[in-house]
Design an enzyme around this catalytic site. Structure first.
Site, mmCIF file in Angstrom:
data_model
loop_
_atom_site.group_PDB
_atom_site.id
_atom_site.type_symbol
_atom_site.label_atom_id
_atom_site.label_comp_id
_atom_site.label_asym_id
_atom_site.label_seq_id
_atom_site.Cartn_x
_atom_site.Cartn_y
_atom_site.Cartn_z
ATOM 1 N N GLN B 126 0.830 -1.206 0.000
ATOM 2 C CA GLN B 126 0.000 0.000 0.000
ATOM 3 C C GLN B 126 0.865 1.256 0.000
ATOM 4 O O GLN B 126 1.750 1.395 0.850
ATOM 5 C CB GLN B 126 -0.894 -0.018 1.255
ATOM 6 C CG GLN B 126 -1.859 1.155 1.350
ATOM 7 C CD GLN B 126 -2.721 1.063 2.608
ATOM 8 O OE1 GLN B 126 -2.339 0.426 3.592
ATOM 9 N NE2 GLN B 126 -3.873 1.699 2.595
ATOM 10 N N GLY B 127 0.583 2.165 -0.936
ATOM 11 C CA GLY B 127 1.316 3.433 -0.977
ATOM 12 C C GLY B 127 0.377 4.605 -0.732
ATOM 13 O O GLY B 127 0.016 5.315 -1.681
ATOM 14 N N SER B 129 0.322 6.618 2.821
ATOM 15 C CA SER B 129 0.953 7.613 3.703
ATOM 16 C C SER B 129 2.234 8.168 3.088
ATOM 17 O O SER B 129 2.918 7.484 2.322
ATOM 18 C CB SER B 129 1.304 6.979 5.053
ATOM 19 O OG SER B 129 0.147 6.590 5.732
ATOM 20 N N GLU B 244 -10.977 -1.933 5.146
ATOM 21 C CA GLU B 244 -9.913 -2.142 6.115
ATOM 22 C C GLU B 244 -10.515 -2.232 7.522
ATOM 23 O O GLU B 244 -9.945 -2.826 8.415
ATOM 24 C CB GLU B 244 -8.914 -0.970 6.037
ATOM 25 C CG GLU B 244 -7.630 -1.221 6.785
ATOM 26 C CD GLU B 244 -6.707 -0.009 6.749
ATOM 27 O OE1 GLU B 244 -5.524 -0.198 6.972
ATOM 28 O OE2 GLU B 244 -7.178 1.118 6.492
ATOM 29 N N SER B 380 -5.700 6.893 13.012
ATOM 30 C CA SER B 380 -5.365 6.876 14.437
ATOM 31 C C SER B 380 -6.652 6.958 15.257
ATOM 32 O O SER B 380 -7.697 7.381 14.761
ATOM 33 C CB SER B 380 -4.458 8.056 14.781
ATOM 34 O OG SER B 380 -5.225 9.254 14.760
ATOM 35 N N ASN B 381 -6.562 6.556 16.510
ATOM 36 C CA ASN B 381 -7.770 6.595 17.345
ATOM 37 C C ASN B 381 -8.309 8.013 17.490
ATOM 38 O O ASN B 381 -9.511 8.208 17.670
ATOM 39 C CB ASN B 381 -7.472 5.963 18.708
ATOM 40 C CG ASN B 381 -7.387 4.437 18.603
ATOM 41 O OD1 ASN B 381 -7.317 3.901 17.496
ATOM 42 N ND2 ASN B 381 -7.399 3.760 19.720
ATOM 43 N N GLU B 382 -7.422 8.988 17.378
ATOM 44 C CA GLU B 382 -7.883 10.379 17.435
ATOM 45 C C GLU B 382 -8.690 10.731 16.175
ATOM 46 O O GLU B 382 -9.710 11.412 16.252
ATOM 47 C CB GLU B 382 -6.685 11.322 17.589
ATOM 48 C CG GLU B 382 -6.039 11.280 18.975
ATOM 49 C CD GLU B 382 -5.302 9.982 19.276
ATOM 50 O OE1 GLU B 382 -4.828 9.313 18.330
ATOM 51 O OE2 GLU B 382 -5.208 9.619 20.468
#
Lengths: 343, 395
Positions: B126-127, B129, B244, B380-382
């Site tokens: 996967q590209g 980030s 995902e 992220s969880n945030e």
């Protein structure tokens, strides 16, 4: 797999919710919950007529419910409206009487009112002479004790007795979260033996009571969270609704997540009623609810700021009830200990 | 209210258990149980076994070679595989790109790539980030500029998991500079053999080589490798990320970790005592067990919703937050449970080094550190809290 309520329970919930919304608005609730007899006798009778007590007992005992999800349906609705009626004591008494072959008829029709004194902090002894039992001792906190006709009292040895309320010195008082309790003094009070080895019956009643309190808390947490969310959307500071601040958004999301977890464990406990994991799972539920209800209560106050510190703010009363639920039938640590002891 | 699986679902589960008992190689489940690193060959071997049974592409419909499962069957599959210590299916081709191709690619692209994912000829990575585009993924800067029948690609991708095994990479690239950064992104497939690509390993906190950074210098990518429309990449990426999110709660991993931890804590120690008899430890363990029991039901509740509505709703972000918190708490407790024994640091870059140390114990600290990623990756969880705040609470 299906998480939808049955048609009967959906109707029960809707009926109860509508009745409580119409007849138990928060102003009325606070007026009766903090003044002797610390509930509303008229509303109590109406609730009984709606079948609220029959829903708590199985058909074989004259009710039309008695299953885990019947109990959670009733108590979630009560919690949602912050209803101070002494239904919990009635449930526990019904459970004990039902398990010991007692007649639930007068209890279910509301013509005879029961309260239970099962707490371990009580100190009651029983003596038998000539086939007659008398009880001595005192029970400091008996929910609904001030309005009961009959009392079911557990002794230090785990026996359960029935006594007439008028044979006991009853001192009623109100509670910080609304509703009433009483102190009982038993002084050679004549008593009828219900169960000599009552520990299993008491344990069962406490399991069911814990489940009921969990459902009440879920109802109260949902109501409280809805008030808080509304406040976040309307309260303006720094020129915008405070709900636009990420620090509050994330805390609100955490609350909602924990409330969903609390609902989940309550569903699990309701599903395990009557199985051999009943006690363990109801303890898990009560322990988690104790944690979550405190979090929700404290966030209700903190996130709404000064306003939720006032008596006139409905959320403050929800917060009180949510905190005090952890004091009933074993707190979060006691139930955690019970779970941990099985390792 | 009915918390149990249907008769058909139970029959499916029994079938699955039988399959796992017969077909999951013991050396693979031993490795998974010990937390050892799996080699590329290990993962490919397990994929091939599943593919023979038609159970590899769990999210694909029948017409494309998947089993056509619904959310509940997929859940049962994931849970049973976990409990049997089966290797995790490598998700990039099967669970991420596959559903994207099925939804957005041309029939020709589907015919070209899907069979190669199933039979293992292609290993995708996967590209997405970039060094400057993490949570703010839409700010990505890797450019793809048209030149005849090609895009010319320049930029850098990072956190490319298992890229060292891959021969292809799917990328989000910037094909237009627009006021709204989301509107100028495209989704392209890139052959890693193409000149101008360099992949470098990133060593992670616990010492392992799991992720990579990928550099693109004047890389010529055929325009035929564009998936969907040009500048439609953000829509595709969002679709991919909802896939995902299946099994995002990782309940199976937590159940596995909890059982291992409980067994460890119940074993008599040299002085005869058991760790579970220490009240503070037992209390920590009980708290996690309670959270996990609640999580199982929350997961089933959302699964029932997904089954009814066809796809997981935004509430699934709750599962990500709570599920990863529980997994991390379990790893934390397992690390504590070992005391000083947790500190030994084994070499990690071969799969034979487990003979040097007791494998069941020494990797626990590594797992704890490695799994700090759980609350960071996949949004992220945030970021999950931002999503929930917007979609569920309307804030």
């Amino acid at each position: 797999m299906n998480f939808e309520p049955t048609e009967e329970r959906r109707m029960l919930r809707e009926t109860l919710t509508r009745f409580l919304a119409d007849h138990y608005p928060i102003g009325h609730r606070n007026a009766v919950a903090y003044t002797a007899p610390f509930h509303d006798p008229t509303r109590w009778t109406e609730l009984v007529e709606l079948g609220i007590l029959h829903a708590l007992a199985p058909e074989a005992q004259g009710g039309f419910g008695g299953g885990g999800f019947d109990i959670t349906t009733v108590f979630e609705s009560l919690g949602n409206a912050l209803c101070p009626e002494p239904v919990l004591g009635t449930l526990l008494a019904a459970r004990i009487l039902g398990a010991t072959g007692g007649d639930l008829g007068p209890l279910l029709t509301g013509s005879r009112r029961y309260a239970v004194a099962l707490d371990r902090s009580n100190s009651v002894t029983a003596n038998e002479t000539n086939n007659r039992w008398v009880l001595n001792g005192r029970c400091d906190v008996v929910y609904g004790g001030g309005t009961a006709d009959r009392l079911l009292v557990a002794t230090d040895t785990g026996a359960v007795f029935k006594v007439y309320a008028d044979a006991v010195q009853v001192t009623p008082y109100g509670m910080i979260d609304g509703g009433g309790a009483a102190m009982l003094v038993l002084d050679n009070t004549p008593a009828t033996l219900i169960a000599l080895n009552g520990r299993p019956v008491i344990q069962d009643a406490c399991d069911v009571g814990a489940l009921a309190l969990c459902a009440e808390a879920v109802g109260a947490m949902n109501a409280g969270a809805a008030m808080l969310l509304e406040y976040l959307k309307t309260r303006q500071q720094f020129g915008k609704p405070i709900g636009e601040f990420q620090v509050l958004q994330h805390r609100m999301v955490n609350l909602m997540t924990e409330i969903e977890q609390a609902r989940s464990i309550t569903i699990l406990a309701a599903s395990r009623l009557g199985t051999d994991t009943q006690s363990r799972i109801s303890s898990m539920a009560k322990s988690l609810i104790g944690r979550t209800a405190l979090l929700v209560a404290e966030e209700l106050i903190q996130m709404q700021g000064g306003i939720a510190m006032t008596w006139d703010c409905a959320a403050s009363h929800f917060a009180k009830r949510l905190v005090m639920i952890d004091h009933q039938l074993g707190d979060t640590d006691r139930h955690l200990q019970f779970v941990a002891n099985a390792y | 209210m009915d918390l149990s699986f249907s008769a058909a679902e139970i029959a499916f589960r029994d079938d699955l258990r039988g399959f796992l008992a017969e077909n999951l190689p013991v050396d693979l489940s031993d490795k998974v149980r010990s937390g050892a690193e799996l080699s590329k060959a290990d993962m490919e071997r397990w994929h091939a076994i599943l593919n023979t049974r038609g159970w590899l592409a769990t999210t694909w419909p029948r017409d494309f070679g998947g089993p056509g499962w619904g959310p509940v069957q997929r859940h049962i599959f994931e849970e049973e595989c976990c409990l049997a210590y089966a290797p995790r299916i490598v998700p990039f081709g099967l669970n991420m790109l596959g559903p994207v191709l099925i939804k957005f690619a041309t029939p020709r692209q589907q015919a070209e790539y899907l069979p190669r994912i199933l039979d293992g000829r292609d290993w995708w990575c996967q590209g997405f980030s970039e060094p400057g585009a993490g949570s703010d993924l839409a700010s990505l800067k890797t450019r793809a500029v048209r030149d005849g029948e090609h895009y010319v690609m320049n930029g850098q991708k990072t956190w490319t998991t298992l890229g060292q095994h891959a021969n292809r990479i799917f990328c989000l690239v910037r094909t237009a500079t627009t006021a709204k950064p989301q509107a100028g992104i495209s989704f392209v497939l890139v052959d890693l053999d193409t000149p101008g690509i360099e992949m470098r390993p990133i060593r992670l906190i616990e010492g392992g080589h799991e992720v990579n950074e990928v550099f693109f210098t004047d890389v010529r990518v055929p325009i035929a490798n564009l998936i969907g429309e040009e500048n439609q990449g953000w829509t595709i990426a969002k679709y991919l990320l909802t896939h995902e999110r299946t099994n995002i709660a990782g309940v199976g991993f937590s159940v596995q970790a909890f059982e291992q931890l409980k067994m460890l804590a119940q074993q008599p120690r040299p002085d005869g005592t058991r760790l579970v008899d220490a009240p503070l430890f037992a209390a920590r363990l009980a708290r996690i067990e309670i959270d996990l029991e609640a999580m199982k039901i929350t997961n089933l509740r959302m699964l029932a919703d997904a089954q009814k509505n066809g796809a997981p709703g935004p509430e699934s972000s709750m599962l990500k937050i709570k599920g990863t918190e529980i997994r991390q708490a379990l790893d934390d407790l397992a690390r504590r449970a070992l005391g000083l024994a947790a500190a030994a640091f084994p070499p990690t870059d071969t799969d034979t080094n487990t003979a040097l140390v007791s494998p069941d114990h020494t990797r626990i600290a590594m797992k704890y550190f490695n799994n700090r990623k759980l609350s960071i990756f996949g949004g992220s969880n945030e970021i999950q809290r931002n999503i929930l705040s917007k979609t569920m609470l309307g804030l």
